[in-house]
Design a protein around this motif. Structure first.
Motif, PDB file in Angstrom:
ATOM      1  N   LEU A 152      31.682  48.056  42.225  1.00  0.00           N
ATOM      2  CA  LEU A 152      32.932  48.826  42.244  1.00  0.00           C
ATOM      3  C   LEU A 152      33.564  48.958  43.639  1.00  0.00           C
ATOM      4  CD1 LEU A 152      34.878  50.319  40.460  1.00  0.00           C
ATOM      5  CD2 LEU A 152      33.572  52.398  40.823  1.00  0.00           C
ATOM      6  N   GLN A 153      32.737  49.253  44.629  1.00  0.00           N
ATOM      7  CA  GLN A 153      33.297  49.433  45.980  1.00  0.00           C
ATOM      8  C   GLN A 153      33.962  48.152  46.482  1.00  0.00           C
ATOM      9  OE1 GLN A 153      30.895  51.578  48.846  1.00  0.00           O
ATOM     10  NE2 GLN A 153      31.882  50.455  50.525  1.00  0.00           N
ATOM     11  N   LYS A 154      33.308  47.035  46.223  1.00  0.00           N
ATOM     12  CA  LYS A 154      33.858  45.732  46.631  1.00  0.00           C
ATOM     13  C   LYS A 154      35.176  45.464  45.888  1.00  0.00           C
ATOM     14  CE  LYS A 154      33.597  41.159  47.794  1.00  0.00           C
ATOM     15  NZ  LYS A 154      34.959  40.773  47.520  1.00  0.00           N
ATOM     16  N   SER A 155      35.199  45.815  44.585  1.00  0.00           N
ATOM     17  CA  SER A 155      36.429  45.612  43.805  1.00  0.00           C
ATOM     18  C   SER A 155      37.564  46.459  44.369  1.00  0.00           C
ATOM     19  CB  SER A 155      36.203  45.988  42.341  1.00  0.00           C
ATOM     20  OG  SER A 155      35.232  45.159  41.777  1.00  0.00           O
ATOM     21  N   MET A 156      37.264  47.705  44.732  1.00  0.00           N
ATOM     22  CA  MET A 156      38.299  48.594  45.276  1.00  0.00           C
ATOM     23  C   MET A 156      38.753  48.093  46.647  1.00  0.00           C
ATOM     24  SD  MET A 156      39.219  50.860  43.200  1.00  0.00           S
ATOM     25  CE  MET A 156      38.950  49.906  41.773  1.00  0.00           C
ATOM     26  N   TYR A 157      37.814  47.592  47.440  1.00  0.00           N
ATOM     27  CA  TYR A 157      38.157  47.017  48.743  1.00  0.00           C
ATOM     28  C   TYR A 157      39.108  45.828  48.543  1.00  0.00           C
ATOM     29  CZ  TYR A 157      37.659  44.808  53.335  1.00  0.00           C
ATOM     30  OH  TYR A 157      37.930  44.250  54.569  1.00  0.00           O
ATOM     31  N   ASP A 158      38.777  44.955  47.595  1.00  0.00           N
ATOM     32  CA  ASP A 158      39.635  43.787  47.339  1.00  0.00           C
ATOM     33  C   ASP A 158      41.028  44.220  46.878  1.00  0.00           C
ATOM     34  OD1 ASP A 158      37.560  42.192  48.040  1.00  0.00           O
ATOM     35  OD2 ASP A 158      37.023  41.591  45.998  1.00  0.00           O
ATOM     36  N   LEU A 159      41.071  45.256  46.049  1.00  0.00           N
ATOM     37  CA  LEU A 159      42.368  45.752  45.573  1.00  0.00           C
ATOM     38  C   LEU A 159      43.205  46.268  46.754  1.00  0.00           C
ATOM     39  CD1 LEU A 159      44.379  46.592  43.331  1.00  0.00           C
ATOM     40  CD2 LEU A 159      43.100  48.717  43.078  1.00  0.00           C
ATOM     41  N   ILE A 160      42.564  46.992  47.664  1.00  0.00           N
ATOM     42  CA  ILE A 160      43.284  47.542  48.821  1.00  0.00           C
ATOM     43  C   ILE A 160      43.803  46.409  49.718  1.00  0.00           C
ATOM     44  CG2 ILE A 160      43.038  48.921  50.942  1.00  0.00           C
ATOM     45  CD1 ILE A 160      40.773  50.476  49.352  1.00  0.00           C
ATOM     46  N   VAL A 161      42.934  45.467  50.029  1.00  0.00           N
ATOM     47  CA  VAL A 161      43.322  44.380  50.942  1.00  0.00           C
ATOM     48  C   VAL A 161      44.451  43.557  50.332  1.00  0.00           C
ATOM     49  CG1 VAL A 161      42.538  42.261  52.086  1.00  0.00           C
ATOM     50  CG2 VAL A 161      41.054  44.274  52.041  1.00  0.00           C
ATOM     51  N   GLU A 162      44.304  43.231  49.073  1.00  0.00           N
ATOM     52  CA  GLU A 162      45.318  42.421  48.394  1.00  0.00           C
ATOM     53  C   GLU A 162      46.653  43.174  48.346  1.00  0.00           C
ATOM     54  OE1 GLU A 162      44.230  39.480  47.761  1.00  0.00           O
ATOM     55  OE2 GLU A 162      45.640  38.607  46.335  1.00  0.00           O
ATOM     56  N   THR A 163      46.605  44.467  48.075  1.00  0.00           N
ATOM     57  CA  THR A 163      47.850  45.243  47.978  1.00  0.00           C
ATOM     58  C   THR A 163      48.537  45.319  49.335  1.00  0.00           C
ATOM     59  OG1 THR A 163      46.792  46.575  46.267  1.00  0.00           O
ATOM     60  CG2 THR A 163      48.841  47.423  47.146  1.00  0.00           C
ATOM     61  N   SER A 164      47.767  45.495  50.382  1.00  0.00           N
ATOM     62  CA  SER A 164      48.348  45.649  51.713  1.00  0.00           C
ATOM     63  C   SER A 164      48.892  44.336  52.280  1.00  0.00           C
ATOM     64  CB  SER A 164      47.280  46.220  52.658  1.00  0.00           C
ATOM     65  OG  SER A 164      47.775  46.292  53.965  1.00  0.00           O
ATOM     66  N   THR A 165      48.311  43.211  51.837  1.00  0.00           N
ATOM     67  CA  THR A 165      48.625  41.955  52.523  1.00  0.00           C
ATOM     68  C   THR A 165      49.430  40.954  51.695  1.00  0.00           C
ATOM     69  OG1 THR A 165      46.521  40.926  51.853  1.00  0.00           O
ATOM     70  CG2 THR A 165      46.517  42.162  53.919  1.00  0.00           C
ATOM     71  N   ARG A 166      49.423  41.106  50.366  1.00  0.00           N
ATOM     72  CA  ARG A 166      50.131  40.116  49.529  1.00  0.00           C
ATOM     73  C   ARG A 166      51.100  40.816  48.589  1.00  0.00           C
ATOM     74  NH1 ARG A 166      48.366  34.986  49.152  1.00  0.00           N
ATOM     75  NH2 ARG A 166      49.338  34.693  47.130  1.00  0.00           N
ATOM     76  N   LEU A 167      52.356  40.496  48.718  1.00  0.00           N
ATOM     77  CA  LEU A 167      53.334  41.113  47.813  1.00  0.00           C
ATOM     78  C   LEU A 167      53.158  40.553  46.405  1.00  0.00           C
ATOM     79  CD1 LEU A 167      56.893  41.507  49.348  1.00  0.00           C
ATOM     80  CD2 LEU A 167      55.161  43.241  48.939  1.00  0.00           C
ATOM     81  N   PRO A 168      53.295  41.414  45.385  1.00  0.00           N
ATOM     82  CA  PRO A 168      53.154  40.933  44.008  1.00  0.00           C
ATOM     83  C   PRO A 168      54.232  39.908  43.634  1.00  0.00           C
ATOM     84  CG  PRO A 168      53.495  43.331  44.084  1.00  0.00           C
ATOM     85  CD  PRO A 168      53.497  42.855  45.483  1.00  0.00           C
ATOM     86  N   LYS A 169      53.916  39.139  42.599  1.00  0.00           N
ATOM     87  CA  LYS A 169      54.810  38.044  42.199  1.00  0.00           C
ATOM     88  C   LYS A 169      56.207  38.525  41.804  1.00  0.00           C
ATOM     89  CE  LYS A 169      51.424  34.800  40.347  1.00  0.00           C
ATOM     90  NZ  LYS A 169      50.938  34.194  39.101  1.00  0.00           N
ATOM     91  N   ASP A 170      56.285  39.628  41.033  1.00  0.00           N
ATOM     92  CA  ASP A 170      57.600  40.085  40.559  1.00  0.00           C
ATOM     93  C   ASP A 170      58.468  40.528  41.743  1.00  0.00           C
ATOM     94  OD1 ASP A 170      55.891  42.281  40.945  1.00  0.00           O
ATOM     95  OD2 ASP A 170      56.807  43.493  39.385  1.00  0.00           O
ATOM     96  N   VAL A 171      57.834  41.111  42.761  1.00  0.00           N
ATOM     97  CA  VAL A 171      58.575  41.563  43.946  1.00  0.00           C
ATOM     98  C   VAL A 171      59.080  40.350  44.740  1.00  0.00           C
ATOM     99  CG1 VAL A 171      58.388  42.846  46.107  1.00  0.00           C
ATOM    100  CG2 VAL A 171      57.255  43.707  44.035  1.00  0.00           C
ATOM    101  N   ARG A 172      58.226  39.351  44.864  1.00  0.00           N
ATOM    102  CA  ARG A 172      58.631  38.130  45.576  1.00  0.00           C
ATOM    103  C   ARG A 172      59.844  37.488  44.915  1.00  0.00           C
ATOM    104  NH1 ARG A 172      54.019  35.314  48.632  1.00  0.00           N
ATOM    105  NH2 ARG A 172      52.502  36.954  48.638  1.00  0.00           N
ATOM    106  N   ARG A 173      59.808  37.457  43.571  1.00  0.00           N
ATOM    107  CA  ARG A 173      60.934  36.819  42.872  1.00  0.00           C
ATOM    108  C   ARG A 173      62.226  37.594  43.127  1.00  0.00           C
ATOM    109  NH1 ARG A 173      56.805  35.723  38.762  1.00  0.00           N
ATOM    110  NH2 ARG A 173      57.354  37.630  37.676  1.00  0.00           N
ATOM    111  N   ALA A 174      62.128  38.925  43.160  1.00  0.00           N
ATOM    112  CA  ALA A 174      63.335  39.736  43.403  1.00  0.00           C
ATOM    113  C   ALA A 174      63.877  39.466  44.818  1.00  0.00           C
ATOM    114  CB  ALA A 174      63.011  41.216  43.225  1.00  0.00           C
ATOM    115  N   ILE A 175      62.975  39.324  45.778  1.00  0.00           N
ATOM    116  CA  ILE A 175      63.412  39.083  47.161  1.00  0.00           C
ATOM    117  C   ILE A 175      64.019  37.676  47.291  1.00  0.00           C
ATOM    118  CG2 ILE A 175      62.602  38.827  49.556  1.00  0.00           C
ATOM    119  CD1 ILE A 175      60.616  41.131  48.934  1.00  0.00           C
TER     120      ILE A 175
END
Ligand SMILES: O=C(O)C[C@H](O)C(=O)O
Ligand code: SF4
Length: 512
Positions: A4-27
């Motif tokens: 779980l801790q590793k999964s939460m770490y991955d979620l945090i890193v991914e959220t901070s560093t990679r914009l989601p696909k739907d947001v990229r398309r809007a930009i």
């Protein structure tokens, strides 16, 4: 739940560093709509360049990683205390690794906890559901856009729009006004989540909840689907544009939700999110905490790196370009005009909220005569040799320094301040009086600016915490636009005025 801790770490890193696909398309869509050579096109090119740099560097898209807010749904019987513990550990670890900025500050003493943990941070909200897996979502919403959230209590009177009553048309007016009042200060083009009804607290909750929707979904409530469509079409006629520079795209998404209210209250709450719209989610196996799936993962992924060369070309605007290096003379500053693009080399000093207050009452530790102040709270990491490295370093909203800036510039002889969103009449008058200039950097472009910083030459006021310290930075080719000059001109004032005039065209009832 060993994963779980590793999964939460991955979620945090991914959220901070990679914009989601739907947001990229809007930009990407907004970028295609701007005319080449304009300030907005140049800003969007820097933004897309920054998004791809964050992908490659696995570093924060924007230095302000916000107040991490988790929404977790668990099957009945899952131990939520264990999930909380894993999240707290993962947050501290991600902060240590420079994926989050230490952002948790004691509101009374001003002390930064250093690991993003403390009273009220992070925010974790749990809900139970009947499904057999865990759904965990995270939003990292920065402070500049958070400050532009607004809540209306109907009926009310709105500048430009007149009376807003307790009906769908009154709601429409509030939403249009919310986009106008944000101007470029929340790093437009932005996304808004709107909550209709509830009380002051649940209204804002509902507004933020909308930010977890997919940018491209369609509202299941027909009237609200129409309202969202109306706002998307018309808010983009306000001409505020990227960073408030004027332009075709001001709003990238609008999502509206509704809950019941009590007879005396009628709130319309708006949560404004900058273009750096960092929210992601995962589904987890409830037995071991392993990630099953990533959410917001549908559709085409836009890889902005393919456009980097083109983007570099686009960062060349039609404007005049001037190279600045401190110490700067008054003559050089007086030569600058709104619209000029400056490329800065040499030294600059960061200074934001704590430093402006401090300098208004005390001496400066360095000679600021002819120097440049950068409104910035970077993400910094120290290596084993004790050398500091800049991990992310975009500008912060300058208007917060309005009470201090003019006086400080004059007293210390500062010639240029860099920030975003512009400043008010007091600063404008001081720029004229003293011979100073305000330079607007591209908000959120934290990787782009970190790359311009070649070395960290020193630091003062570490006791204020990393974001608030005075960092001495050596830069090369640091690009910003003159938006307030020493001749009384302010692009921000002009855009505010013209967008207010445009807002007035939406005064007549639309939804009867
Ligand atoms: O705190 C920061 O670095 C920036 C902030 O999010 C802002 O937009 O002003
Ligand atoms: S600096 Fe801009 S992009 Fe970054 S969090 Fe603040 S509002 Fe968002």
């Amino acid at each position: 739940m060993d994963k779980l801790q590793k999964s939460m770490y991955d979620l945090i890193v991914e959220t901070s560093t990679r914009l989601p696909k739907d947001v990229r398309r809007a930009i990407a869509k907004a970028k295609a709509q701007e005319n080449a050579g304009t300030r907005s096109a140049m800003s969007l090119a820097t933004i897309t360049n920054n998004i791809s740099m964050a992908d490659v560097n696995v570093s924060p898209i924007c230095q302000d990683t916000g107040l991490p807010t988790f929404k977790i749904k668990t099957p009945v019987g899952v131990n939520q205390l264990k999930i909380k513990e894993a999240i707290l550990n993962a947050i501290a670890e991600a902060t240590k690794d420079g994926k989050l900025r230490p952002n948790s500050v004691d509101s009374l003493t001003g002390k930064n906890s250093g690991d993003n943990l403390g009273a009220g941070s992070p925010v974790i909200k749990f809900e139970q559901w009947e499904k057999d897996y865990i759904d965990a979502r995270l939003i990292l919403k920065g402070g500049g856009c958070e400050n532009k959230n607004i809540q209306y209590s109907l009926p009310c009177e709105l500048e430009g729009l007149g009376k807003a009553g307790r009906d769908l048309d009154g709601i429409r007016k509030c939403i249009m006004h919310s986009v106008y009042q944000a101007q470029g200060q929340g790093c437009s083009a932005g996304f808004i989540g709107v909550g209709i009804g509830g009380d002051r607290t649940s209204g804002y909750e509902l507004a933020k909840e909308q930010l977890f929707r997919d940018v491209e979904d369609v509202n299941p409530i027909e009237e609200l689907a129409k309202l969202e469509e109306y706002v998307m079409e018309n808010a983009n006629k306000l001409g505020i544009g990227t960073m408030g520079f004027g332009g075709e795209t001001t709003l990238l998404g609008c999502k509206v939700g509704v809950i019941n209210r009590i007879p005396a209250s009628f709130f319309v709450s708006v949560a404004y999110n900058c273009w750096a719209y960092r929210r992601l989610g995962v589904t987890l196996n409830p037995d071991n905490g392993e990630i099953n799936d990533w959410l917001y993962n549908e559709g085409e992924e836009i890889d902005f790196s393919k456009e980097v060369e083109e983007a570099q070309e686009e960062t060349k605007s039609d404007s005049r370009e001037v190279v600045l290096e401190a110490p700067i003379t008054e003559e050089k500053i007086r030569d600058l005009k709104v619209g000029d693009v400056v490329r800065i080399n040499g030294l600059m000093y960061t200074g934001r909220d704590a430093i402006h207050k401090h300098l208004s009452e005390n001496d400066s530790p360095v000679n600021l005569d002819g120097q440049i102040i950068y409104h910035c709270g970077p993400v910094m990491l120290k290596d084993e040799d004790g050398t500091w490295h800049v991990k992310a370093a975009g500008p912060t909203t300058s208007i917060r320094e309005e009470p201090y800036q003019g006086d400080i510039m004059k007293r210390f002889g500062i010639r240029a301040v860099i920030g975003k969103g512009g400043m008010g009449p007091k600063t404008l008058a001081a720029l004229k009086d003293h011979g100073g200039v305000y330079l607007n950097a591209i908000g959120g472009a934290a990787q782009y600016y970190a790359d311009c910083i070649k070395s960290v030459e020193g630091v003062d006021f570490m006791e204020f915490g990393i974001p608030e310290a005075m960092w001495h930075l050596k830069v090369e080719g640091f690009t910003a636009v003159v938006t307030m000059d020493s001749h009384g001109n302010s692009l921000h004032e002009d855009v505010d005025k013209s967008s207010l005039e445009k807002l007035a065209q939406f005064k007549e009832p639309v939804f009867k």
